[in-house]
Design an enzyme around this catalytic site. Structure first.
Site, PDB file in Angstrom:
ATOM      1  N   LEU A  50       0.912  -1.066  -0.429  1.00  0.00           N
ATOM      2  CA  LEU A  50      -0.014  -0.502   0.403  1.00  0.00           C
ATOM      3  C   LEU A  50       0.879   1.842   0.156  1.00  0.00           C
ATOM      4  O   LEU A  50       0.772   2.056  -0.799  1.00  0.00           O
ATOM      5  CB  LEU A  50      -0.793   0.026   1.333  1.00  0.00           C
ATOM      6  CG  LEU A  50      -1.965   1.202   1.395  1.00  0.00           C
ATOM      7  CD1 LEU A  50      -2.777   0.884  -0.019  1.00  0.00           C
ATOM      8  CD2 LEU A  50      -2.594   1.066   2.541  1.00  0.00           C
ATOM      9  N   THR A  51       2.120   1.261   0.799  1.00  0.00           N
ATOM     10  CA  THR A  51       2.424   2.274   0.991  1.00  0.00           C
ATOM     11  C   THR A  51       3.514   3.701  -0.321  1.00  0.00           C
ATOM     12  O   THR A  51       4.058   2.055  -0.885  1.00  0.00           O
ATOM     13  CB  THR A  51       3.216   2.311   2.584  1.00  0.00           C
ATOM     14  OG1 THR A  51       2.379   2.077   3.824  1.00  0.00           O
ATOM     15  CG2 THR A  51       3.991   3.634   2.823  1.00  0.00           C
ATOM     16  N   ASP A  66      -7.879  -1.440   9.717  1.00  0.00           N
ATOM     17  CA  ASP A  66      -8.689  -2.054  11.157  1.00  0.00           C
ATOM     18  C   ASP A  66      -8.401  -3.400  11.676  1.00  0.00           C
ATOM     19  O   ASP A  66      -7.588  -2.853  12.744  1.00  0.00           O
ATOM     20  CB  ASP A  66      -9.508  -2.169  11.254  1.00  0.00           C
ATOM     21  CG  ASP A  66     -10.533  -0.472  10.723  1.00  0.00           C
ATOM     22  OD1 ASP A  66     -10.073   0.104  10.944  1.00  0.00           O
ATOM     23  OD2 ASP A  66     -11.610  -0.521  10.223  1.00  0.00           O
ATOM     24  N   ARG A  82      -3.858  -2.316  13.078  1.00  0.00           N
ATOM     25  CA  ARG A  82      -3.803  -2.367  14.180  1.00  0.00           C
ATOM     26  C   ARG A  82      -5.013  -2.452  15.533  1.00  0.00           C
ATOM     27  O   ARG A  82      -3.798  -2.541  16.607  1.00  0.00           O
ATOM     28  CB  ARG A  82      -4.325  -0.971  13.549  1.00  0.00           C
ATOM     29  CG  ARG A  82      -4.588   0.502  12.581  1.00  0.00           C
ATOM     30  CD  ARG A  82      -5.653   1.521  12.341  1.00  0.00           C
ATOM     31  NE  ARG A  82      -5.099   1.640  11.187  1.00  0.00           N
ATOM     32  CZ  ARG A  82      -5.524   2.696  10.838  1.00  0.00           C
ATOM     33  NH1 ARG A  82      -6.636   3.218  10.802  1.00  0.00           N
ATOM     34  NH2 ARG A  82      -5.024   3.340   9.663  1.00  0.00           N
ATOM     35  N   GLY A  96      19.675   1.305  34.412  1.00  0.00           N
ATOM     36  CA  GLY A  96      20.693   1.853  33.773  1.00  0.00           C
ATOM     37  C   GLY A  96      21.845   1.930  32.741  1.00  0.00           C
ATOM     38  O   GLY A  96      21.035   1.469  31.789  1.00  0.00           O
ATOM     39  N   GLU A 102       1.156   1.215  10.036  1.00  0.00           N
ATOM     40  CA  GLU A 102      -0.595   0.777  10.088  1.00  0.00           C
ATOM     41  C   GLU A 102      -0.719   2.047  10.737  1.00  0.00           C
ATOM     42  O   GLU A 102      -2.368   2.530  11.281  1.00  0.00           O
ATOM     43  CB  GLU A 102      -1.023  -0.184  11.297  1.00  0.00           C
ATOM     44  CG  GLU A 102       0.162  -1.599  11.085  1.00  0.00           C
ATOM     45  CD  GLU A 102       0.770  -2.020   9.740  1.00  0.00           C
ATOM     46  OE1 GLU A 102      -0.463  -2.004   9.387  1.00  0.00           O
ATOM     47  OE2 GLU A 102       1.225  -3.004   9.570  1.00  0.00           O
ATOM     48  N   THR A 153       0.510   6.935  11.692  1.00  0.00           N
ATOM     49  CA  THR A 153       1.214   6.968  12.960  1.00  0.00           C
ATOM     50  C   THR A 153      -0.014   7.462  13.329  1.00  0.00           C
ATOM     51  O   THR A 153      -1.592   7.501  13.389  1.00  0.00           O
ATOM     52  CB  THR A 153       1.967   7.998  12.402  1.00  0.00           C
ATOM     53  OG1 THR A 153       0.325   9.427  11.267  1.00  0.00           O
ATOM     54  CG2 THR A 153       2.804   8.219  10.800  1.00  0.00           C
ATOM     55  N   SER A 154       0.590   7.622  14.958  1.00  0.00           N
ATOM     56  CA  SER A 154      -0.267   8.050  16.530  1.00  0.00           C
ATOM     57  C   SER A 154      -1.210   9.084  15.462  1.00  0.00           C
ATOM     58  O   SER A 154      -2.444   9.439  16.381  1.00  0.00           O
ATOM     59  CB  SER A 154       0.922   8.688  16.912  1.00  0.00           C
ATOM     60  OG  SER A 154       0.799   7.670  17.913  1.00  0.00           O
TER      61      SER A 154
END
Length: 379
Positions: free
Chosen positions: A125-126, A240, A243, A339, A363, A365-366
């Protein structure tokens, strides 16, 4: 949360946990160092039926639910987000899309062998200029008789260099925007198809991400998935489910980081006492545990809605957004608790931290999740 799962679901989760600990976790760091798709992990998952978990038995799968898929993602990501991504792309995106939107012939030719793990799938898709803005897709498909000819390229395609079958999207007319996007099944042996650059990534290094090129690729008309111009609907519906997998990955890697931080805090001594006795560490662990549990519950809700046949676009976007944020925060805090040791490759904390970042990107971005959620709230 145990009470929210059925007895069968609890048994499945335990089986997954045993499989992951025995077959995948011991190899996770080695696969990460190789910086190539861990195909051996795919083969091992195929042997126990995970490559077709949610596909009906008559099509080579196990007939599992999306709740099963969610639980699988969590347990896989506790060991390796890369491995969870491999199966999430194969099953949650490409194979699920082919099963739900393909015809009977396509199910027999492509779904059955992929569900059995004989073939691997990818989701094309991308594009470089059309990632979040999918409607601006530049890969084209023109009709020649009964067939189609594809030209263009895709980028950042998970499983792309290894997949046998790619559920690919192209536009029949760029002026139509989203209404021109159409789905096709591409086989890697088709003349004109080639794999380009394989990306060198910050994290999920046991998963491959590749550029795919289409140079006059002739695709039989029988490989058209669904109707012409209906590809955007297929892509969005499939995302969907994808995700939900990503939300599970966030829960899984955050859970692993939390467990590691708790164990380490009970062992590490400073100023004559274990660091778990310091209130600052205790409160960090409390915040981390709250984030993990909240992320688990949000994704659980989305999975239940999906299995009941209800629309879950908003809920899964919320789950993905929250789980990705939680994974970043929890892995960062877990590394801090360790640490200097956490920064070293002797421990998996630095891998958890590197892997968590992708969850805020792929899937959707935020920022895209916030758009999806806000539109649902305001409609």
């Amino acid at each position: 949360m145990e009470l929210l799962l059925s007895e069968r679901e609890r048994m499945f989760r335990q089986q997954m946990r045993d499989f992951v600990q025995g077959e995948l976790a011991p190899c996770a760091d080695e696969w990460d160092r190789k910086n190539e798709l861990a195909y051996e992990a795919f083969r091992r998952m195929a042997r126990v039926g995970l490559t077709g978990l949610t596909i009906p038995e008559e099509y080579g799968g196990q007939g599992g639910s999306l709740m099963d898929s969610y639980l699988m993602s969590v347990e896989l990501a506790r060991a390796s987000v890369s491995v969870a991504s491999i199966i999430g792309t194969h099953l949650g995106l490409a194979l699920s899309g082919l099963y739900h939107f393909g015809n009977e012939d396509q199910r027999q030719r492509y779904v059955v062998p992929a569900a059995r793990g004989e073939k691997m799938c990818a989701f094309g898709l991308t594009e470089r200029e059309a990632s979040s803005d999918v409607s601006n897709m530049a890969t084209t498909a023109r009709r020649e008789g009964d067939d189609w000819v594809l030209n263009g390229s895709k980028c950042f395609i998970s499983n792309g260099d290894t997949a046998d079958t790619i559920l690919t999207f192209a536009t029949v007319d760029r002026s139509l925007g989203a209404k021109g996007i159409t789905a096709f099944v591409i086989e890697k042996t088709m003349p004109g198809f080639s794999v380009g650059k394989i990306e060198d990534k910050l994290g999920i290094r046991a998963e491959s991400v590749a550029e795919l090129n289409f140079d006059e690729v002739h695709v039989p008309g029988t490989n058209l998935v669904g109707e012409v111009g209906k590809g955007m609907r297929i892509a969005l519906a499939t995302l969907d489910e994808g995700r939900l997998d990503v939300a599970g990955q966030g829960v899984g890697v955050a859970s692993a980081a939390l467990d590691a931080a708790i164990a380490y805090s009970k062992q590490r001594k400073q100023f004559g006492q274990t660091i778990s006795e310091f209130q600052g560490i205790q409160w960090m662990l409390v915040d981390m545990a709250n984030e993990v549990d909240a992320a688990w519950l949000m994704a659980y809700r989305a999975a239940r809605l999906a299995d009941s046949g209800q629309r879950f676009t908003k809920e899964v976007a919320q789950a993905k957004l929250f789980a990705a944020n939680a994974a970043m925060d929890v892995t960062r805090k877990a590394l801090q608790i360790h640490g200097g040791y956490g920064y070293m490759k002797d421990l998996p904390l630095e891998r958890y931290y590197r892997d968590a970042k992708i969850l805020e990107i792929y899937e959707g971005t935020s920022e895209v999740q916030r758009l999806v959620i806000s539109r649902a709230l305001l409609t």
